[in-house]
Design a protein around this motif. Structure first.
Motif, PDB file in Angstrom:
ATOM      1  N   CYS A  95       0.858  -1.182   0.000  1.00  0.00           N
ATOM      2  CA  CYS A  95       0.000   0.000   0.000  1.00  0.00           C
ATOM      3  C   CYS A  95       0.890   1.226   0.000  1.00  0.00           C
ATOM      4  CB  CYS A  95      -0.949   0.007   1.198  1.00  0.00           C
ATOM      5  SG  CYS A  95      -0.132   0.004   2.811  1.00  0.00           S
ATOM      6  N   ALA A  96       0.370   2.317  -0.545  1.00  0.00           N
ATOM      7  CA  ALA A  96       1.197   3.503  -0.720  1.00  0.00           C
ATOM      8  C   ALA A  96       0.362   4.755  -0.532  1.00  0.00           C
ATOM      9  CB  ALA A  96       1.852   3.488  -2.097  1.00  0.00           C
ATOM     10  N   SER A 109      -9.307   6.755   1.713  1.00  0.00           N
ATOM     11  CA  SER A 109      -8.331   7.247   2.680  1.00  0.00           C
ATOM     12  C   SER A 109      -6.991   6.546   2.464  1.00  0.00           C
ATOM     13  CB  SER A 109      -8.836   6.980   4.102  1.00  0.00           C
ATOM     14  OG  SER A 109      -7.887   7.394   5.053  1.00  0.00           O
ATOM     15  N   VAL A 110      -5.915   7.242   2.720  1.00  0.00           N
ATOM     16  CA  VAL A 110      -4.581   6.710   2.487  1.00  0.00           C
ATOM     17  C   VAL A 110      -4.314   5.538   3.422  1.00  0.00           C
ATOM     18  CG1 VAL A 110      -2.112   7.221   2.605  1.00  0.00           C
ATOM     19  CG2 VAL A 110      -3.697   8.918   1.704  1.00  0.00           C
ATOM     20  N   PRO A 111      -3.990   4.359   2.899  1.00  0.00           N
ATOM     21  CA  PRO A 111      -3.649   3.227   3.778  1.00  0.00           C
ATOM     22  C   PRO A 111      -2.221   3.383   4.305  1.00  0.00           C
ATOM     23  CG  PRO A 111      -3.529   2.554   1.479  1.00  0.00           C
ATOM     24  CD  PRO A 111      -4.009   3.979   1.475  1.00  0.00           C
ATOM     25  N   VAL A 112      -2.067   3.236   5.607  1.00  0.00           N
ATOM     26  CA  VAL A 112      -0.752   3.418   6.226  1.00  0.00           C
ATOM     27  C   VAL A 112      -0.145   2.105   6.692  1.00  0.00           C
ATOM     28  CG1 VAL A 112      -1.211   5.791   6.905  1.00  0.00           C
ATOM     29  CG2 VAL A 112      -1.842   3.926   8.445  1.00  0.00           C
ATOM     30  N   SER A 113      -0.965   1.063   6.851  1.00  0.00           N
ATOM     31  CA  SER A 113      -0.435  -0.221   7.298  1.00  0.00           C
ATOM     32  C   SER A 113      -1.396  -1.319   6.875  1.00  0.00           C
ATOM     33  CB  SER A 113      -0.245  -0.248   8.817  1.00  0.00           C
ATOM     34  OG  SER A 113       0.365  -1.456   9.235  1.00  0.00           O
ATOM     35  N   LEU A 114      -0.853  -2.517   6.677  1.00  0.00           N
ATOM     36  CA  LEU A 114      -1.681  -3.672   6.334  1.00  0.00           C
ATOM     37  C   LEU A 114      -1.034  -4.932   6.880  1.00  0.00           C
ATOM     38  CD1 LEU A 114      -0.086  -5.106   3.725  1.00  0.00           C
ATOM     39  CD2 LEU A 114      -1.182  -3.266   2.484  1.00  0.00           C
ATOM     40  N   ALA A 115      -1.847  -5.962   7.031  1.00  0.00           N
ATOM     41  CA  ALA A 115      -1.374  -7.249   7.543  1.00  0.00           C
ATOM     42  C   ALA A 115      -2.242  -8.349   6.956  1.00  0.00           C
ATOM     43  CB  ALA A 115      -1.430  -7.296   9.073  1.00  0.00           C
ATOM     44  N   PHE A 116      -1.605  -9.483   6.604  1.00  0.00           N
ATOM     45  CA  PHE A 116      -2.322 -10.628   6.051  1.00  0.00           C
ATOM     46  C   PHE A 116      -2.513 -11.659   7.155  1.00  0.00           C
ATOM     47  CE2 PHE A 116      -3.248 -11.356   1.510  1.00  0.00           C
ATOM     48  CZ  PHE A 116      -4.034 -12.493   1.636  1.00  0.00           C
ATOM     49  N   ALA A 145      -5.151  -0.383   7.867  1.00  0.00           N
ATOM     50  CA  ALA A 145      -5.365   0.807   8.688  1.00  0.00           C
ATOM     51  C   ALA A 145      -5.141   2.027   7.809  1.00  0.00           C
ATOM     52  CB  ALA A 145      -4.415   0.820   9.887  1.00  0.00           C
ATOM     53  N   HIS A 146      -5.901   3.090   8.068  1.00  0.00           N
ATOM     54  CA  HIS A 146      -5.886   4.250   7.181  1.00  0.00           C
ATOM     55  C   HIS A 146      -5.609   5.524   7.966  1.00  0.00           C
ATOM     56  CE1 HIS A 146      -7.533   1.958   3.701  1.00  0.00           C
ATOM     57  NE2 HIS A 146      -7.983   1.197   4.685  1.00  0.00           N
TER      58      HIS A 146
END
Length: 837
Positions: free
Chosen positions: A561-562, A585-592, A602-603
């Protein structure tokens, strides 16, 4: 698409005042959460219902019986058990706030300074009370108890008016109290109202006599007032700083100030009817219940439900089951959210901050640890010692935490050179932690004892990521010096170094596949193989800085994500982008998820965590190559946005409609369909399981092996009268045998090799039909639907009394199928059984 919006977690309440309703002895609380609302039971603060997702934020809510009235987008929507069932007549007066109910009426304050009144039963507009902004700007309304058809209206100028909604007449107007009225509440005494003013004063005013009974003052403007109804003369008031003041009305004095009861504005507080319980909700995304047990009137926190009140910036799954998500927010808290049961979500405790804040006179927020910059978690030794490690912004300290105790751990780890700690990791065994420093040094510490074990030196700039393999043989680190270095776990010596073409800002490792993905400053994801020490994949396409990356559970995908608001999925075996979508909204973090069922994001401007369902887990999804160049600037317009998941998740026909649209999109996207036969020169094997035709070839062996042994025979019973021989001396005749037993064994009947049963079998009928239509594929399809034993029986029972017509048709069907080179090994098995008969 690969992902479908599933639901959002972490939303509790907002800056909208809550509404409490009673059904018998049970109380329920309704809170607004952005574009929807939640209904909780007060007994355990358990979530009961989630309202529909509206197009704009909820402004006000009020619950009456089974119905909830919601003010949103200039309308008042009626919901029942979380479903929209109707709407009040449109007033066309802008935003409607301060919904209130009394008798058969619903009231609201409009943006154009009008009090709108509806009939609750007919849902039609009953009347409108208009005011002049310059002289009387409406801020609050209340219905005095026992006053029929009358309301009291408060203004920003500090005066109140009494109106009759039936006659639309103003019956009385008081003088100004010197400050604007922020809120009004009915006191337990008849004719007395509590007026909360903007200057912090609370005035108990007798409306009938137009005189003030009592005047008190607190710090900050009054946002909410409530009275105890269990025979204790106590009043509670809240302010915009999150404090709650408790007043003894008999003595007219302040009993206690609950400093920092919340971290933000408290829009509403309520004492439960006849109970020593105070319910408070705040825009800090929390609901709290306080119980009054001591004689000094100081309450204690009974239960609470809360989430981040500032957006989380890092999320990771905790545990191998995928039940929990750990998140760090800009509110300087570390939280553990349960995906399975929301009530189990909790904040990781940082100690008795409230008690310390009362002693020092400071706010709880000022006593929290600095904002978490990065954290690492491991569940292996969670029951034995601390299993979470965090580093903080501009801090040379790292802290250990325990998910077992849901609290701060034993050790505070200090960097050896007093430089900032920029990255952390925990080994797979859970015994060791790694601290990556801004100076380029990596320190290994023992998590159980908190002692330093080893230093890894070699980087010249700040460490951005550190990892350890599953066997504690190697340590891998990335730095702003543009290198990825490999270290020996036991000695600390550098084993290898990989020079990257751009500076890595974030790294993630997949232990099972031995791959490390690096998000570089050139908006490119580079994947490094830790065995060959080479960059094996390079994914470019983002148009802005990459904020986070994650591996899928099986290591096949890399998700990134960017800041360009896109979330992209890259397929490692093919090296292609296989999915992308853009969010508001800009995504700031992700998890699989470790189980592969969810992608969590998370945004930047959202306090919740959003779950996306992996569609490959429950449906067939065709992956196709998507060129990053095809995602041009026109695709990044407002069209084609994917809406974020809601608290209600997927419901009913909407989810089915989305699935139909996705299927239509795949159908129209030119998806490559694999033909039944690639070329006529190749032999195509059957799609049937291999065990089907292997069992058919060895059926006789299997039957012989599985045949039961001869059943045990009962011993022959001796006759009651033993036979004797003729003569003078009696002797038993042991040679005589039972009547009818000639002692000869019966020979088994001869078994014909092909049965001569006259009734036609299913295979015979299919052969006759195929011979007439010349469609011999019907024969193979019929046999494929039978189990091996049934296939063997059908072939053995082919009729021979029809001048071998069925036999010839079977051979012709086999010949046609072999020439087509399809189902090759399966037809060979059928032929072998036939020839063996």
């Amino acid at each position: 698409r690969l992902y479908d919006p599933y639901r959002a977690i972490g939303y509790i309440t907002s800056n909208v005042a809550h509404s409490i309703q009673y059904r018998g002895q049970t109380a329920f609380i309704t809170t607004g959460i952005g574009r929807s609302f939640h209904v909780y039971d007060v007994e355990k603060i358990g979530l009961l219902f989630v309202g529909p997702h509206f197009t704009s934020d909820v402004v006000s809510v009020v619950s009456i019986g089974d119905e909830t009235f919601v003010s949103v987008d200039g309308r008042v929507v009626v919901c029942r058990r979380g479903k929209q069932v109707g709407e009040l007549e449109y007033a066309d007066r802008g935003e409607l706030s301060s919904l209130m109910h009394f008798g058969d009426y619903i009231l609201a304050i409009s943006a154009d300074n009008t009090v709108v009144v509806w009939n609750k039963e007919s849902r039609e507009m009953f009347t409108e009370l208009e005011f002049v902004n310059e002289s009387f700007q409406v801020t609050s309304i209340v219905h005095p108890s026992t006053y029929v058809n009358k309301i009291v209206v408060g203004s920003a100028q500090g005066a109140v008016q009494v109106w009759n909604v039936q006659t639309r007449r103003c019956l009385f107007e008081s003088k100004s109290f010197g400050s604007g009225i922020a809120c009004m509440v009915q006191a337990p005494a008849i004719d007395v109202l509590a007026l909360g003013l903007l200057d912090g004063r609370i005035i108990l005013h007798n409306v009938r006599q137009d005189r003030s009974v009592m005047q008190l003052a607190q710090e900050g403007r009054v946002t909410a007032v409530s009275f105890r109804t269990d025979d204790v003369p106590m009043m509670a008031t809240a302010n915009a700083s999150g404090d709650v003041a408790l007043w003894n009305l008999d003595n007219k004095r302040l009993v206690h100030v609950m400093q920092a009861a919340h971290d933000s504005t408290i829009p509403s507080i309520d004492f439960l009817n006849g109970q020593p319980l105070l319910v408070t909700s705040s825009s800090d995304n929390s609901i709290k219940e306080w119980v009054f047990e001591s004689k000094d009137g100081v309450p204690r926190l009974l239960r609470q439900r809360s989430g981040h009140y500032s957006a989380p910036h890092m999320i990771r799954y905790h545990g191998h089951k995928g039940f929990d998500i750990m998140s760090a927010g800009r509110d300087r808290t570390l939280r553990l959210f349960s995906v399975i049961k929301d009530a189990q979500s909790t904040e990781m405790s940082q100690g008795s901050l409230l008690r310390e804040a009362r002693k020092t006179g400071t706010k709880v927020a000022d006593l929290r640890l600095p904002q978490v910059a990065a954290f690492a978690t491991n569940e292996t030794m969670a029951r034995s010692w601390d299993n979470v490690l965090t580093c903080h912004l501009s801090s040379p300290y790292a802290y250990t935490w325990s998910t077992e105790r849901k609290a701060l751990g034993k050790f505070t780890l200090h960097s050896p050179d007093d430089s900032e700690i920029s990255a952390v990791a925990i080994s797979a065994c859970g015994n060791f932690g790694f601290l990556g420093l801004a100076s380029g040094v990596i320190e290994m510490v023992n998590v159980q004892s908190g002692l330093s074990r080893r230093l890894f030196t070699g980087h010249t700039k700040s460490v951005t990521g550190v990892h350890a393999d599953a066997c504690n043989h190697r340590v891998y680190s990335a730095s702003l010096d543009g290198t990825l270095r490999v270290w020996d776990f036991g000695t600390g010596a550098q084993v290898h170094s990989v020079q990257l073409q751009a500076t890595p800002s974030r790294t993630v490792m997949h232990n099972e596949s031995g791959l490390i993905a690096c998000a570089c400053d050139d908006a490119t994801v580079r994947v490094v193989d830790i065995e060959s020490f080479r960059v094996v994949r390079k994914f470019s396409g983002h148009r802005n800085r990459i904020t986070d990356i994650a591996f899928s559970h099986d290591g096949r995908w890399v998700v990134s994500c960017a800041l360009d608001r896109t979330i992209r999925t890259w397929d490692l075996p093919t090296g292609h982008m296989v999915d992308w979508f853009r969010v508001e909204s800009v995504p700031v973090s992700l998890a699989f998820s470790p189980t592969g069922d969810f992608l969590a994001t998370a945004h930047m401007d959202s306090v919740g965590i959003y779950l996306w369902a992996n569609r490959t887990q429950f449906t067939e999804v065709t992956l196709r190559q998507i060129s990053p160049d095809s995602v041009d600037s026109s695709s990044l317009s407002t069209e084609g946005l994917v809406a974020l998941p809601t608290s209600a998740g997927l419901v009913g026909d909407d989810a089915a409609g989305d699935a139909d649209l996705d299927a239509a999109d795949e159908k129209d996207a030119g998806v490559y369909v694999v033909p039944e036969q690639l070329t006529d020169d190749m032999v195509t094997l059957s799609s049937q399981p291999r065990s089907r035709w292997q069992t058919l070839l060895n059926l006789s062996t299997i039957k012989k092996r599985n045949a039961p042994e001869r059943a045990p025979r009962a011993p022959e019973q001796a006759p009651f009268f033993l036979p004797t021989t003729e003569g003078l001396q009696p002797r038993f005749d042991l040679e005589r045998k039972k009547a009818g037993d000639n002692g000869e064994k019966q020979e088994p009947l001869d078994r014909t090799r092909i049965s001569t049963i006259e009734a036609l079998s299913g295979l015979a009928r299919t052969l006759y039909q195929a011979e007439e239509t010349l469609n011999f594929a019907l024969v193979v399809e019929y046999l494929k639907g039978l189990n091996p034993s049934a296939v063997d029986l059908e072939i053995r029972t082919l009729p021979v009394t029809d001048n071998l017509r069925a036999v010839r048709a079977f051979l012709r069907a086999v010949t046609v199928q072999l020439r087509s080179k399809r189902e090759f090994e399966l037809v060979q098995a059928y032929l072998q059984v036939f020839l063996g008969v």
